[in-house]
Write an enzyme that holds these catalytic residues in place. Structure first.
Site, short mmCIF file in Angstrom:
data_model
loop_
_atom_site.label_atom_id
_atom_site.label_comp_id
_atom_site.label_asym_id
_atom_site.label_seq_id
_atom_site.Cartn_x
_atom_site.Cartn_y
_atom_site.Cartn_z
N HIS A 1 41.62 -16.29 -17.83
CA HIS A 1 41.99 -16.35 -18.40
C HIS A 1 42.03 -16.32 -20.39
O HIS A 1 40.69 -16.89 -20.65
CB HIS A 1 43.24 -17.74 -18.79
CG HIS A 1 44.57 -17.23 -19.26
ND1 HIS A 1 45.06 -16.66 -19.03
CD2 HIS A 1 45.17 -18.60 -20.24
CE1 HIS A 1 46.76 -16.42 -20.16
NE2 HIS A 1 46.17 -17.86 -20.84
N CYS B 1 45.84 -10.12 -20.00
CA CYS B 1 45.80 -11.42 -20.61
C CYS B 1 44.91 -11.22 -22.02
O CYS B 1 45.06 -11.54 -23.73
CB CYS B 1 45.21 -12.85 -20.68
SG CYS B 1 43.96 -12.31 -19.47
N ASP C 1 49.19 -19.65 -26.50
CA ASP C 1 48.82 -18.60 -25.16
C ASP C 1 49.97 -17.84 -24.88
O ASP C 1 51.50 -18.87 -24.65
CB ASP C 1 48.26 -20.30 -24.39
CG ASP C 1 48.49 -19.46 -22.52
OD1 ASP C 1 48.48 -17.93 -22.47
OD2 ASP C 1 47.96 -20.49 -22.24
#
Length: 231
Positions: A89, A33, A108
């Site tokens: 994250h 990520c 996201d």
């Protein structure tokens, strides 16, 4: 000074977010990520969706002391509510001001929510602040101004190898990210955070533009932090 209140003293609702985009059009490697957001920021700048210098973009690392981060509406989930417990994250937040209106968006690539999603909806649905009180699951948020992040971040992907040197998750096909100063790996500097890193709101709203590692905010401050930025 113009009065931005509506009749009766109520605050006008925020403008609606733009129509969702196809997240699959953006580069995405599962479980990387931090690199996905690095490339996402560059693409939002290149495509003209953000400010030409990326000054309205922020990389946000979500973690805590225990590396146990609950989030909802995650594509990697096997439950109906999209619940996942990440070690960390990373998302991108776009914070814009225009004609007195505030529009904060969350990008996201790992979320099943709209892409982009309004900040208010993402916080309410995916983060659910204060759900865990002062437990080990309370989330911290390291916010880094995108121009600083794009210059400073680096990862050699070593965190995705086991002790034998085998990949835990297959890496992206492109070259690893190297910082402008030649640093090849500083990922841990971004994902390591504690409650002691949280300072007062006013100073953090200034420091986010100059600090290499941004600022760390908690769940209590999160809903208000971006509204304090000059935009």
């Amino acid at each position: 000074m113009a009065d931005d209140r509506v009749a009766g003293g109520a605050t006008p609702p925020p403008p609606p977010p733009p129509p969702p985009l196809d997240a699959s059009a953006f580069t995405h490697t599962p479980y990387y990520c931090e690199e996905n957001v690095h490339l996402l920021c560059k693409e939002l700048i290149r495509s003209g969706i953000s400010d030409p210098a990326g000054t309205d973009l922020y990389a946000v690392f979500i973690s805590n002391e225990e590396k146990k981060v609950p989030l909802w509406y995650q594509k990697a989930s096997h439950s109906g509510d999209g619940f996942v417990l990440w070690d960390y994250h990373v998302i991108c937040i776009q914070s814009r001001r225009k004609n007195g209106e505030v529009l904060d968006l969350v990008w996201d690539l790992d979320s099943s929510l709209p892409f982009p999603c309004s900040f208010i909806q993402y916080v309410s649905d995916a983060i659910r602040p204060l759900s865990f009180g002062n437990s080990t699951y309370r989330r911290l948020f390291r916010v880094i101004h995108a121009p600083v992040f794009l210059r400073s971040f680096a990862s050699d992907r070593s965190h995705m190898k086991d002790h034998a040197g085998n990949w835990i998750q297959l890496p992206p096909k492109y070259e690893s990210i190297v910082a402008e100063d030649g640093t090849t790996n500083n990922l841990n500097e971004y994902i390591t955070m504690s409650m002691d890193d949280v300072k007062d709101l006013e100073s953090m709203a200034d420091d986010v533009y100059s600090s290499k590692h941004g600022v760390v905010i908690n769940e209590t401050i999160l809903p208000e932090f971006f509204s304090r930025l000059p935009g």
